[in-house]
Design a protein around this motif. Structure first.
Motif, PDB file in Angstrom:
ATOM      1  N   THR A  11       0.856  -1.172   0.000  1.00 38.57           N
ATOM      2  CA  THR A  11       0.000   0.000   0.000  1.00 38.57           C
ATOM      3  C   THR A  11       0.900   1.232   0.000  1.00 38.57           C
ATOM      4  N   HIS A  12       0.299   2.383  -0.303  1.00 38.52           N
ATOM      5  CA  HIS A  12       1.045   3.641  -0.278  1.00 38.52           C
ATOM      6  C   HIS A  12       0.140   4.698   0.356  1.00 38.52           C
ATOM      7  N   GLY A  13       0.476   5.096   1.561  1.00 35.97           N
ATOM      8  CA  GLY A  13      -0.349   6.070   2.262  1.00 35.97           C
ATOM      9  C   GLY A  13      -1.629   5.444   2.785  1.00 35.97           C
ATOM     10  N   ILE A  14      -2.565   6.316   3.187  1.00 39.10           N
ATOM     11  CA  ILE A  14      -3.800   5.824   3.813  1.00 39.10           C
ATOM     12  C   ILE A  14      -5.024   6.015   2.927  1.00 39.10           C
ATOM     13  N   ARG A  15      -4.835   6.547   1.729  1.00 40.48           N
ATOM     14  CA  ARG A  15      -5.975   6.857   0.865  1.00 40.48           C
ATOM     15  C   ARG A  15      -6.240   5.817  -0.217  1.00 40.48           C
ATOM     16  N   GLY A  16      -5.727   4.615  -0.033  1.00 41.18           N
ATOM     17  CA  GLY A  16      -6.055   3.522  -0.951  1.00 41.18           C
ATOM     18  C   GLY A  16      -5.119   3.367  -2.137  1.00 41.18           C
ATOM     19  N   GLU A  17      -4.033   4.118  -2.182  1.00 41.27           N
ATOM     20  CA  GLU A  17      -3.090   3.960  -3.296  1.00 41.27           C
ATOM     21  C   GLU A  17      -2.265   2.701  -3.091  1.00 41.27           C
ATOM     22  N   LEU A  18      -1.846   2.111  -4.206  1.00 39.96           N
ATOM     23  CA  LEU A  18      -1.062   0.887  -4.166  1.00 39.96           C
ATOM     24  C   LEU A  18       0.248   1.056  -4.913  1.00 39.96           C
ATOM     25  N   LYS A  19       1.314   0.454  -4.370  1.00 36.80           N
ATOM     26  CA  LYS A  19       2.600   0.399  -5.062  1.00 36.80           C
ATOM     27  C   LYS A  19       2.579  -0.842  -5.942  1.00 36.80           C
ATOM     28  N   ILE A  20       2.775  -0.641  -7.237  1.00 34.94           N
ATOM     29  CA  ILE A  20       2.698  -1.756  -8.184  1.00 34.94           C
ATOM     30  C   ILE A  20       4.020  -1.889  -8.924  1.00 34.94           C
ATOM     31  N   LYS A  21       4.531  -3.101  -8.932  1.00 32.25           N
ATOM     32  CA  LYS A  21       5.721  -3.435  -9.716  1.00 32.25           C
ATOM     33  C   LYS A  21       5.215  -3.942 -11.055  1.00 32.25           C
ATOM     34  N   THR A  22       5.472  -3.203 -12.119  1.00 32.09           N
ATOM     35  CA  THR A  22       4.952  -3.579 -13.424  1.00 32.09           C
ATOM     36  C   THR A  22       5.799  -4.669 -14.056  1.00 32.09           C
ATOM     37  N   ASP A  23       5.141  -5.584 -14.751  1.00 28.50           N
ATOM     38  CA  ASP A  23       5.797  -6.686 -15.462  1.00 28.50           C
ATOM     39  C   ASP A  23       5.702  -6.502 -16.963  1.00 28.50           C
ATOM     40  N   SER A  24       5.285  -5.344 -17.380  1.00 28.86           N
ATOM     41  CA  SER A  24       4.983  -5.148 -18.788  1.00 28.86           C
ATOM     42  C   SER A  24       5.903  -4.113 -19.412  1.00 28.86           C
ATOM     43  N   ASP A  25       6.335  -4.391 -20.638  1.00 25.99           N
ATOM     44  CA  ASP A  25       7.091  -3.409 -21.405  1.00 25.99           C
ATOM     45  C   ASP A  25       6.156  -2.408 -22.064  1.00 25.99           C
ATOM     46  N   PHE A  26       4.866  -2.672 -21.983  1.00 27.47           N
ATOM     47  CA  PHE A  26       3.865  -1.831 -22.615  1.00 27.47           C
ATOM     48  C   PHE A  26       3.235  -0.928 -21.559  1.00 27.47           C
ATOM     49  N   ASP A  27       2.702   0.197 -21.995  1.00 21.40           N
ATOM     50  CA  ASP A  27       2.076   1.141 -21.091  1.00 21.40           C
ATOM     51  C   ASP A  27       0.672   0.654 -20.754  1.00 21.40           C
ATOM     52  N   ARG A  28       0.548  -0.166 -19.730  1.00 17.52           N
ATOM     53  CA  ARG A  28      -0.715  -0.799 -19.385  1.00 17.52           C
ATOM     54  C   ARG A  28      -1.484  -0.060 -18.303  1.00 17.52           C
ATOM     55  N   PHE A  29      -0.797   0.750 -17.511  1.00 18.61           N
ATOM     56  CA  PHE A  29      -1.444   1.445 -16.410  1.00 18.61           C
ATOM     57  C   PHE A  29      -1.707   2.882 -16.832  1.00 18.61           C
ATOM     58  N   VAL A  30      -2.917   3.102 -17.336  1.00 22.31           N
ATOM     59  CA  VAL A  30      -3.318   4.400 -17.859  1.00 22.31           C
ATOM     60  C   VAL A  30      -4.661   4.761 -17.241  1.00 22.31           C
ATOM     61  N   LYS A  31      -4.797   6.018 -16.843  1.00 22.36           N
ATOM     62  CA  LYS A  31      -6.048   6.495 -16.271  1.00 22.36           C
ATOM     63  C   LYS A  31      -7.213   6.142 -17.203  1.00 22.36           C
ATOM     64  N   GLY A  32      -8.270   5.567 -16.612  1.00 25.31           N
ATOM     65  CA  GLY A  32      -9.461   5.208 -17.372  1.00 25.31           C
ATOM     66  C   GLY A  32      -9.499   3.774 -17.859  1.00 25.31           C
ATOM     67  N   LYS A  33      -8.365   3.064 -17.801  1.00 27.85           N
ATOM     68  CA  LYS A  33      -8.349   1.655 -18.229  1.00 27.85           C
ATOM     69  C   LYS A  33      -8.851   0.763 -17.097  1.00 27.85           C
ATOM     70  N   VAL A  34      -9.393  -0.379 -17.490  1.00 25.82           N
ATOM     71  CA  VAL A  34      -9.872  -1.371 -16.529  1.00 25.82           C
ATOM     72  C   VAL A  34      -8.898  -2.540 -16.510  1.00 25.82           C
ATOM     73  N   VAL A  35      -8.463  -2.906 -15.323  1.00 26.09           N
ATOM     74  CA  VAL A  35      -7.621  -4.080 -15.102  1.00 26.09           C
ATOM     75  C   VAL A  35      -8.352  -4.935 -14.078  1.00 26.09           C
ATOM     76  N   TYR A  36      -7.790  -6.083 -13.750  1.00 26.26           N
ATOM     77  CA  TYR A  36      -8.457  -6.902 -12.733  1.00 26.26           C
ATOM     78  C   TYR A  36      -7.469  -7.716 -11.929  1.00 26.26           C
ATOM     79  N   ILE A  37      -7.948  -8.148 -10.773  1.00 32.18           N
ATOM     80  CA  ILE A  37      -7.208  -9.055  -9.901  1.00 32.18           C
ATOM     81  C   ILE A  37      -8.104 -10.255  -9.619  1.00 32.18           C
ATOM     82  N   ASP A  38      -7.491 -11.356  -9.229  1.00 36.88           N
ATOM     83  CA  ASP A  38      -8.231 -12.523  -8.758  1.00 36.88           C
ATOM     84  C   ASP A  38      -8.068 -12.569  -7.251  1.00 36.88           C
ATOM     85  N   TYR A  39      -9.173 -12.384  -6.546  1.00 38.78           N
ATOM     86  CA  TYR A  39      -9.146 -12.379  -5.082  1.00 38.78           C
ATOM     87  C   TYR A  39     -10.169 -13.384  -4.571  1.00 38.78           C
ATOM     88  N   LYS A  40      -9.693 -14.392  -3.878  1.00 41.70           N
ATOM     89  CA  LYS A  40     -10.542 -15.453  -3.334  1.00 41.70           C
ATOM     90  C   LYS A  40     -11.447 -16.037  -4.415  1.00 41.70           C
TER      91      LYS A  40
END
Length: 159
Positions: A11-40
């Motif tokens: 996590t980063h700070g208390i406002r819900g931000e996350l530190k992400i280590k990217t595995d992609s050579d492509f610009d995948r983290f862009v405002k407005g894009k939808v990504v997903y996680i598998d949780y439980k």
């Protein structure tokens, strides 16, 4: 098809931000894009609200996750997208190479690609032979052709 594009490091700070280590050579983290996680065993879609870079990580804020208590449980999870990037000639997805059979220039089976390893000098193919794991530089001098199989130029001492 799913593409792993990063991992939530912390996590980063208390406002819900996350530190992400990217595995992609492509610009995948862009405002407005939808990504997903598998949780439980549930696919959770996340809309990217903001992104900023630090030295080793991206600091990403997702829409609706405005508190550290809402995101802390996601630490360590991988982040995925269904969006395939446009590949140029001689570019490949790691997952497309892993599992391919490897033959030498004499059409003798060498083994199978077990992993792709990034090193400061480039990439290495980790090939599982019948007796051991071996590394082959992923450069044109050694990798001659990639189709349904990989053809390498085997020189003395390489394997």
């Amino acid at each position: 098809m799913s593409y792993e594009i990063g991992r939530i490091a912390n996590t980063h700070g208390i406002r819900g931000e996350l530190k992400i280590k990217t595995d992609s050579d492509f610009d995948r983290f862009v405002k407005g894009k939808v990504v997903y996680i598998d949780y439980k065993n549930e696919r959770i879609e996340l809309l990217i609200k903001s992104v900023r870079e630090t030295n080793d990580y991206l600091i990403v804020k997702f829409d609706g996750l405005d508190d550290i208590n809402l995101v802390e449980k996601y630490k360590g999870l991988s982040i995925f997208t269904d969006e395939a990037p446009t590949l140029h000639e001689d570019e490949y997805h790691y997952q497309d190479l892993i599992g391919l059979l490897v033959y030498n220039q004499h059409n003798q089976k060498v083994g199978v690609v077990n992993d792709i390893i990034e090193v400061p000098q480039g990439h290495l193919l980790q090939i599982k032979t019948e007796t051991k794991m071996t590394l082959v530089p992923f450069v044109g001098a050694f990798v001659k052709d990639i189709s349904d199989v990989i053809i390498i130029e085997e020189i003395e001492g390489l394997l």
